[in-house]
Design a protein around this motif. Structure first.
Motif, PDB file in Angstrom:
ATOM      1  N   GLU A   1       0.782  -1.227   0.040  1.00  0.00           N
ATOM      2  CA  GLU A   1      -0.061   0.034   0.137  1.00  0.00           C
ATOM      3  C   GLU A   1       0.967   1.348  -0.079  1.00  0.00           C
ATOM      4  N   LEU A   2       1.933   1.307   0.891  1.00  0.00           N
ATOM      5  CA  LEU A   2       2.729   2.468   1.077  1.00  0.00           C
ATOM      6  C   LEU A   2       3.438   2.645  -0.424  1.00  0.00           C
ATOM      7  N   TYR A   3       3.616   1.621  -1.005  1.00  0.00           N
ATOM      8  CA  TYR A   3       4.628   1.569  -2.154  1.00  0.00           C
ATOM      9  C   TYR A   3       3.481   2.482  -3.519  1.00  0.00           C
ATOM     10  N   THR A   4       2.354   1.978  -3.527  1.00  0.00           N
ATOM     11  CA  THR A   4       1.555   2.450  -4.382  1.00  0.00           C
ATOM     12  C   THR A   4       1.188   4.090  -4.109  1.00  0.00           C
ATOM     13  N   ASP A   5       0.945   4.244  -2.773  1.00  0.00           N
ATOM     14  CA  ASP A   5       0.780   5.626  -2.398  1.00  0.00           C
ATOM     15  C   ASP A   5       2.033   6.829  -2.743  1.00  0.00           C
ATOM     16  N   VAL A   6       3.268   6.011  -2.628  1.00  0.00           N
ATOM     17  CA  VAL A   6       4.471   6.856  -2.816  1.00  0.00           C
ATOM     18  C   VAL A   6       4.694   7.092  -4.327  1.00  0.00           C
ATOM     19  N   GLU A   7       4.177   5.952  -5.119  1.00  0.00           N
ATOM     20  CA  GLU A   7       4.193   5.932  -6.656  1.00  0.00           C
ATOM     21  C   GLU A   7       3.307   6.994  -7.326  1.00  0.00           C
ATOM     22  N   ARG A   8       2.156   6.863  -6.415  1.00  0.00           N
ATOM     23  CA  ARG A   8       1.182   7.797  -6.958  1.00  0.00           C
ATOM     24  C   ARG A   8       1.468   9.469  -6.928  1.00  0.00           C
ATOM     25  N   LEU A  25      16.924   8.049  -4.156  1.00  0.00           N
ATOM     26  CA  LEU A  25      16.772   6.739  -3.391  1.00  0.00           C
ATOM     27  C   LEU A  25      18.060   6.043  -3.251  1.00  0.00           C
TER      28      LEU A  25
END
Length: 66
Positions: A1-8, A25
């Motif tokens: 979920e966090l990865y998706t939020d950051v990607e967004r 990074l």
């Protein structure tokens, strides 16, 4: 979920900001500046602006509490 939020969030940045984020990074600000051909002071100015956008998106900076 966090990865998706950051990607967004990262996808909403302009191309030059996305490029800096991805470099940071894996590299120091000085290294990223050399790779992009920009002064280290510019990198730090952009980091401050980027950090604010992450905070506005709901991500807390290292020193922040939420």
């Amino acid at each position: 979920e966090l990865y998706t939020d950051v990607e967004r969030i990262v996808s909403a940045f302009e191309c030059h900001d996305r490029q800096l984020i991805l470099l940071l990074l894996e590299h120091s600000p000085a290294e990223a500046g050399r790779m992009l051909g920009i002064p280290r002071s510019t990198v730090h100015d952009r980091i401050l602006r980027l950090r604010q956008r992450f905070v506005e998106a709901g991500f807390v900076s290292n020193g922040g509490r939420q």
